[in-house]
Design a protein around this motif. Structure first.
Motif, PDB file in Angstrom:
ATOM      1  N   TRP A 155       1.282  -3.240  -0.179  1.00  0.00           N
ATOM      2  CA  TRP A 155       2.132  -4.191  -0.736  1.00  0.00           C
ATOM      3  C   TRP A 155       3.137  -4.479   0.592  1.00  0.00           C
ATOM      4  O   TRP A 155       3.752  -3.640   1.051  1.00  0.00           O
TER       5      TRP A 155
ATOM      6  N   ARG B 140       5.773 -10.499   2.663  1.00  0.00           N
ATOM      7  CA  ARG B 140       5.238 -11.643   1.963  1.00  0.00           C
ATOM      8  C   ARG B 140       5.419 -11.415   0.470  1.00  0.00           C
ATOM      9  O   ARG B 140       5.135 -12.349  -0.423  1.00  0.00           O
ATOM     10  N   GLN B 141       5.923 -10.093   0.108  1.00  0.00           N
ATOM     11  CA  GLN B 141       6.051  -9.878  -1.447  1.00  0.00           C
ATOM     12  C   GLN B 141       4.725 -10.176  -2.094  1.00  0.00           C
ATOM     13  O   GLN B 141       4.900 -10.834  -3.031  1.00  0.00           O
ATOM     14  N   ASP B 142       3.771  -9.603  -1.433  1.00  0.00           N
ATOM     15  CA  ASP B 142       2.527  -9.688  -1.970  1.00  0.00           C
ATOM     16  C   ASP B 142       1.675  -8.781  -1.430  1.00  0.00           C
ATOM     17  O   ASP B 142       1.823  -8.047  -0.694  1.00  0.00           O
TER      18      ASP B 142
ATOM     19  N   ARG C  49      -1.546  -7.288   0.543  1.00  0.00           N
ATOM     20  CA  ARG C  49      -2.332  -7.829   1.702  1.00  0.00           C
ATOM     21  C   ARG C  49      -3.222  -6.844   2.130  1.00  0.00           C
ATOM     22  O   ARG C  49      -3.073  -5.465   1.792  1.00  0.00           O
TER      23      ARG C  49
ATOM     24  N   TRP D 272      -2.967  -3.601  -8.077  1.00  0.00           N
ATOM     25  CA  TRP D 272      -3.704  -4.306  -7.177  1.00  0.00           C
ATOM     26  C   TRP D 272      -4.751  -4.713  -7.775  1.00  0.00           C
ATOM     27  O   TRP D 272      -5.494  -5.665  -8.029  1.00  0.00           O
TER      28      TRP D 272
ATOM     29  N   THR E 105      -4.571  -7.418 -10.505  1.00  0.00           N
ATOM     30  CA  THR E 105      -4.353  -8.545  -9.963  1.00  0.00           C
ATOM     31  C   THR E 105      -5.907  -9.009  -9.410  1.00  0.00           C
ATOM     32  O   THR E 105      -6.173 -10.493  -9.431  1.00  0.00           O
TER      33      THR E 105
ATOM     34  N   VAL F 205      -8.372 -10.034  -2.676  1.00  0.00           N
ATOM     35  CA  VAL F 205      -6.955 -10.390  -2.374  1.00  0.00           C
ATOM     36  C   VAL F 205      -6.804 -10.841  -1.068  1.00  0.00           C
ATOM     37  O   VAL F 205      -7.524 -10.550  -0.178  1.00  0.00           O
TER      38      VAL F 205
END
Length: 235
Positions: A184, A188-190, A192, A220, A223, A231
């Protein structure tokens, strides 16, 4: 399927399950009748196998119950052999040593007729091509993932852009000849994915991140399922 084999498979099915399984589900997986499953589970319980059941909910095998290692099937031994070969060829030195140790332990405990599955396997992986070099302490990186500790990293993306970030690593992955770490990204607050050979710097911080690493892994995976795609790489 012989009854002894079916009893063993029922235990395996319950062991793999993440929650209660109904007799219907077990019967479908083993291609037998629900009545047969009821009888077999009664027999297992009579033999003190810790299976709990509740009407309308299903059966659960208590954690901690295990079978002797000699009960491994040919497919299970081959799966371990194949996985260990891949680790020996592709993973970091510590994991490669562990894979070699696992193979030796299994070879020592399996019945004689299964020894060739370890010593002369019919499954294998191609010789590893030279991996892109990096100087990352991967054993320590795996430990940071397990313990949920942050990293401060420098990174160069595909376009050559350089950035510095604080990330929350939770998994180390291997893609073809590339080693990656899933994390995390606080910048980027997402989620990667970072190629370890593109890390220009790494500092192992003592600071733990708020949620457990297992929670990040599950989020993850969820997501990825929602996006129906890998991702996006670090950027």
């Amino acid at each position: 399927m012989r009854r002894a084999d079916r009893l063993f498979e029922i235990i395996q099915v319950l062991r793999r399950a993440s929650g209660p399984l109904t007799a219907d589900r077990i019967a479908a997986e083993l291609e037998t009748s629900k009545r047969t499953i009821y009888r077999d589970i009664d027999a297992l319980v009579a033999q003190r196998v810790p299976i709990r059941g509740e009407a309308g909910v299903g059966y659960v095998l208590d954690r901690g119950f295990d079978l002797p290692p000699l009960m491994l099937t040919v497919d299970e031994v081959e799966a371990v052999a194949l996985g260990a070969q891949w680790v020996l060829a592709n993973a970091d030195t510590a994991l490669a040593r562990a894979a070699h140790s696992v193979l030796a332990k299994i070879a020592a405990i399996v019945p004689e007729e299964l020894r060739p599955v370890i010593d002369d396997p019919v499954v294998g992986t191609p010789p590893a091509r030279e991996r892109n070099g990096d100087q990352i302490d991967v054993a320590r990186l795996r430990k940071w993932c397990r313990e949920g500790r942050k990293l401060a990293i420098g990174y160069v993306d595909e376009s050559g852009s350089v950035s510095e970030r604080i990330v929350r690593p939770f998994m180390v992955g291997y893609v073809a000849t590339v080693r990656v770490v899933m994390a995390w990204c606080e910048l980027r607050q997402d989620f990667r994915i970072f190629r370890t050979d593109r890390l220009t710097a790494i500092e192992f911080l003592d600071q733990r991140y708020p949620e457990r690493s297992v929670a990040l892994r599950r989020r993850w995976l969820a997501t990825m399922g929602e996006r129906h795609a890998v991702v996006q790489p670090a950027g």
